[in-house]
Scaffold this active site. Structure first.
Site, PDB file in Angstrom:
ATOM      1  N   SER A  16      -4.693  -2.272  10.971  1.00 44.14           N
ATOM      2  CA  SER A  16      -4.413  -3.042  12.199  1.00 44.14           C
ATOM      3  C   SER A  16      -2.954  -3.487  12.280  1.00 44.14           C
ATOM      4  O   SER A  16      -2.470  -3.837  13.341  1.00 44.14           O
ATOM      5  CB  SER A  16      -5.333  -4.266  12.263  1.00 44.14           C
ATOM      6  OG  SER A  16      -5.255  -4.983  11.046  1.00 44.14           O
ATOM      7  N   GLY A  18       1.267  -3.305  10.118  1.00 39.52           N
ATOM      8  CA  GLY A  18       2.103  -2.734   9.068  1.00 39.52           C
ATOM      9  C   GLY A  18       3.212  -3.693   8.720  1.00 39.52           C
ATOM     10  O   GLY A  18       3.536  -4.605   9.500  1.00 39.52           O
ATOM     11  N   ARG A  19       3.772  -3.528   7.496  1.00 42.88           N
ATOM     12  CA  ARG A  19       4.858  -4.399   7.058  1.00 42.88           C
ATOM     13  C   ARG A  19       5.912  -3.585   6.348  1.00 42.88           C
ATOM     14  O   ARG A  19       5.615  -2.573   5.705  1.00 42.88           O
ATOM     15  CB  ARG A  19       4.340  -5.433   6.040  1.00 42.88           C
ATOM     16  CG  ARG A  19       3.545  -6.585   6.642  1.00 42.88           C
ATOM     17  CD  ARG A  19       2.667  -7.212   5.583  1.00 42.88           C
ATOM     18  NE  ARG A  19       1.774  -6.258   5.003  1.00 42.88           N
ATOM     19  CZ  ARG A  19       0.637  -5.862   5.617  1.00 42.88           C
ATOM     20  NH1 ARG A  19       0.321  -6.378   6.770  1.00 42.88           N
ATOM     21  NH2 ARG A  19      -0.153  -4.964   5.073  1.00 42.88           N
ATOM     22  N   HIS A 240      -2.023   5.955  -1.279  1.00 44.79           N
ATOM     23  CA  HIS A 240      -3.276   5.464  -0.713  1.00 44.79           C
ATOM     24  C   HIS A 240      -3.263   3.962  -0.947  1.00 44.79           C
ATOM     25  O   HIS A 240      -3.254   3.514  -2.098  1.00 44.79           O
ATOM     26  CB  HIS A 240      -4.484   6.108  -1.389  1.00 44.79           C
ATOM     27  CG  HIS A 240      -5.783   5.576  -0.887  1.00 44.79           C
ATOM     28  ND1 HIS A 240      -6.926   5.602  -1.646  1.00 44.79           N
ATOM     29  CD2 HIS A 240      -6.111   4.978   0.290  1.00 44.79           C
ATOM     30  CE1 HIS A 240      -7.911   5.035  -0.951  1.00 44.79           C
ATOM     31  NE2 HIS A 240      -7.444   4.664   0.217  1.00 44.79           N
ATOM     32  N   ASP A 241      -3.243   3.180   0.109  1.00 47.21           N
ATOM     33  CA  ASP A 241      -3.004   1.737  -0.016  1.00 47.21           C
ATOM     34  C   ASP A 241      -3.897   1.084  -1.074  1.00 47.21           C
ATOM     35  O   ASP A 241      -3.443   0.247  -1.865  1.00 47.21           O
ATOM     36  CB  ASP A 241      -3.149   1.036   1.338  1.00 47.21           C
ATOM     37  CG  ASP A 241      -4.501   1.281   1.998  1.00 47.21           C
ATOM     38  OD1 ASP A 241      -4.660   0.820   3.156  1.00 47.21           O
ATOM     39  OD2 ASP A 241      -5.368   1.936   1.395  1.00 47.21           O
ATOM     40  N   THR A 242      -5.150   1.498  -1.127  1.00 50.33           N
ATOM     41  CA  THR A 242      -6.064   0.927  -2.126  1.00 50.33           C
ATOM     42  C   THR A 242      -5.503   1.097  -3.526  1.00 50.33           C
ATOM     43  O   THR A 242      -5.568   0.200  -4.368  1.00 50.33           O
ATOM     44  CB  THR A 242      -7.433   1.625  -2.021  1.00 50.33           C
ATOM     45  OG1 THR A 242      -7.924   1.466  -0.685  1.00 50.33           O
ATOM     46  CG2 THR A 242      -8.426   1.084  -3.013  1.00 50.33           C
ATOM     47  N   THR A 263      -9.210  -4.885   5.961  1.00 48.18           N
ATOM     48  CA  THR A 263     -10.109  -4.345   6.992  1.00 48.18           C
ATOM     49  C   THR A 263     -11.338  -3.769   6.311  1.00 48.18           C
ATOM     50  O   THR A 263     -12.469  -3.948   6.753  1.00 48.18           O
ATOM     51  CB  THR A 263      -9.373  -3.252   7.790  1.00 48.18           C
ATOM     52  OG1 THR A 263      -8.260  -3.843   8.441  1.00 48.18           O
ATOM     53  CG2 THR A 263     -10.283  -2.592   8.819  1.00 48.18           C
ATOM     54  N   ASN A 300     -16.652   1.968  -0.767  1.00 50.37           N
ATOM     55  CA  ASN A 300     -16.155   1.352   0.478  1.00 50.37           C
ATOM     56  C   ASN A 300     -17.230   0.422   1.020  1.00 50.37           C
ATOM     57  O   ASN A 300     -18.398   0.803   1.098  1.00 50.37           O
ATOM     58  CB  ASN A 300     -15.923   2.425   1.544  1.00 50.37           C
ATOM     59  CG  ASN A 300     -14.563   3.064   1.460  1.00 50.37           C
ATOM     60  OD1 ASN A 300     -14.174   3.508   0.383  1.00 50.37           O
ATOM     61  ND2 ASN A 300     -13.847   3.100   2.558  1.00 50.37           N
TER      62      ASN A 300
HETATM   63  C1  LIG Z   1     -10.979   5.113   5.636  1.00 50.39           C
HETATM   64  C2  LIG Z   1     -10.430   4.014   4.809  1.00 50.39           C
HETATM   65  O1  LIG Z   1      -9.184   3.766   5.274  1.00 50.39           O
HETATM   66  C3  LIG Z   1     -10.343   4.352   3.357  1.00 50.39           C
HETATM   67  O2  LIG Z   1     -11.568   4.823   2.914  1.00 50.39           O
HETATM   68  C4  LIG Z   1      -9.978   3.177   2.493  1.00 50.39           C
HETATM   69  O3  LIG Z   1      -9.922   3.566   1.169  1.00 50.39           O
HETATM   70  C5  LIG Z   1      -8.666   2.658   2.835  1.00 50.39           C
HETATM   71  O4  LIG Z   1      -7.746   3.390   2.803  1.00 50.39           O
HETATM   72  C6  LIG Z   1      -8.552   1.231   3.172  1.00 50.39           C
HETATM   73  O5  LIG Z   1      -7.311   0.890   3.607  1.00 50.39           O
END
Ligand SMILES: C[C@H](O)[C@H](O)[C@@H](O)C(=O)CO
Length: 493
Positions: A16, A18-19, A240-242, A263, A300
């Protein structure tokens, strides 16, 4: 210790917002400063939900200009949500805006794909949880519905790799991001020919996979001239942010649990090798790649999307609530009145989430949450219990017990959710850092620049740099009763 001038720039794209955050090492701490924040809004055209890809790239340029005003940067790194991608033609030109993972094009694609290659085989190759939005099912939707687009595609680049390409002209696939596609062989760490050929997805469009922390190249001369920037490196962080967030879990322990809270809620643990077996398949647990080719065993869980989307619904109805206000209202109502399964299919797409929650409660014979406070309380207590439900599945797969849970990310600003999580799981919660993803992004760049030796040292430095808050379990007897009710609802829903 002398003040280092190795300032780096991290871009953290959430679903939703970004920074752009600059960071550097000083006195054994990572110092950070947010220089730019922007919204990240999907755009619906016809029946398709797109990302505004060129707008996102414009925001990256704005962030670089802001960082220039703050002394510039030696390198930059970009992390984003998983699974989504852009397609380039033979001239390296973007064919269309990336499609959003919540777009309906993947509905029914899993079932169609399993006719070509069994579900079990896909799982045993990739170790990834089955979700409609996985890249494999987005691509199979193209094979089935828009084959001409795939025929014109020369290269597929996942979101951070696409922006790295725009900045450097280099086409690479960063490891952690590649492991969100359900196209990668988790053990061989290469694209799975079995899945690609079974689903007629052209393998040639996939880029070569590179480890996290790889220096992709330098910002091109054209961009440096356009923005008046000094040359800087582009590092393929744990994009990948996670996985950037997992780098920033402030622990020195080998075995730890984390919930990356935004999110989405990503609940998991870090392993040396994937766990791919009947249990992990039964529980639909995912093995995603982490920094240094670690494996993150996680699930998730639809997270604070439920609060974000409810807030958008109330705004559509004319009332704009702050997240703090919603938290206060939820804390005032009587808890344990009604529960939802946060991952029930009706909660995945945009729309009137409060109404769908009321319909879920009505359908399951529960008290219907009437007020805004009731709805937000229902969401938070259901999330805390869904964390418990997932914890038992993770522990069943790893055959380990964990004394505490690290909660990281923007979602920990909800003290209510952190406290409920501690009580529902009867475990201490260590909450922090909030900006875990950006911190992890910066730490990987500082490792790439040789400022920090390794992941263990990075976590030690991050623990010195950020405060954490502890929550201990309360009213555990009531939460045990609530958990029994919750499981009944999940099982019979
Ligand atoms: C689809 C989601 O973005 C993804 O599965 C999740 O790992 C993610 O990247 C949350 O930011």
């Amino acid at each position: 210790m002398a003040k280092t001038k190795n300032q780096v720039l991290a871009f953290d794209f959430g679903a939703s917002s970004g920074r752009a955050i600059i960071g550097y090492l000083e006195d054994d701490k990572i110092k950070m400063e947010e220089v730019y924040r922007f919204s990240n809004d999907p755009v619906i055209v016809g029946k398709t939900m797109y990302w505004d890809t060129l707008r996102q790239y414009y925001e990256i340029k704005q962030g670089m200009l802001k960082a220039k005003q703050k002394g510039g940067f030696k390198s930059l790194g970009i992390d984003t949500w998983g699974v989504d991608f852009g397609l380039l033609d033979e001239h390296g030109v973007l064919l269309e805006n990336a499609v959003h993972y919540r777009d309906d094009r993947t509905i029914g694609m899993q079932e169609e794909a399993f006719e070509k290659i069994p579900k079990e085989e896909i799982y045993h190759l990739t170790g990834n949880q089955f979700e409609n939005f996985n890249t494999v099912f987005q691509l199979y939707a193209l094979v089935k519905k828009r084959p001409w687009l795939l025929e014109r595609a020369e290269t597929l680049l996942l979101t951070p790799d696409l922006f790295n390409y725009f900045l450097t002209g280099k086409k690479k696939a960063e490891y952690t991001m590649a492991t969100t596609t359900q196209l990668m062989d988790a053990k061989k760490k290469v694209w799975s020919e079995e899945i690609l050929s079974a689903l007629q997805i052209p393998q040639h469009i996939l880029a070569d996979i590179v480890p996290s922390g790889t220096e992709i190249g330098e910002i091109s001369d054209d961009i440096c001239e356009e923005l008046g920037l000094e040359k800087a490196k582009v590092v393929s962080v744990a994009s990948h942010d996670t996985q950037s967030a997992v780098v920033a879990v402030p622990t020195q322990k080998e075995d730890f649990l984390f919930i990356s809270c935004g999110t989405w809620s990503l609940f998991g643990t870090e392993l040396e090798e994937p766990i791919i077996n009947e249990d992990s398949l039964k529980y639909n647990v995912s093995n995603e790649g982490g920094y240094g080719e670690t494996t993150t065993l996680l699930k998730n869980i639809i997270g604070l999307w439920l609060v974000q989307e409810s807030r958008r619904q109330w705004m559509r109805e004319g009332v704009e609530y702050g997240f703090g206000e919603l938290e206060e209202m939820a804390a005032k109502v009587k808890p344990f009145e009604s529960f939802i399964d946060p991952d029930a299919p009706e909660f995945n797409s945009t729309g009137n989430i409060p109404k769908r929650i009321q319909q879920f409660c009505a359908r399951t014979g529960q008290k219907i949450p009437e007020t805004v406070g009731d709805v937000v309380c229902c969401i938070n207590q259901s999330l805390a219990l869904k964390y418990r439900y997932t914890l038992e599945q993770i522990e069943a797969c790893t055959k380990k017990k964990y004394p505490e849970i690290h909660m990281i990310g923007g979602g920990i600003q909800s003290a209510l959710l952190c406290q409920m999580t501690a009580s529902a799981n009867n475990k201490k919660v260590i909450a922090g850092p909030i900006e875990a993803t950006a911190l992890g992004n910066i730490a990987v760049q500082l490792m790439a620049l040789g400022e920090i030796e390794n992941l263990k040292r990075a976590r030690e430095i991050i623990r010195n740099s950020e405060n954490t808050k502890e929550y201990t379990p309360q009213n555990t007897k009531q939460w045990e009763e609530a958990y029994c009710k919750f499981k009944e609802i999940i099982i019979h829903n």
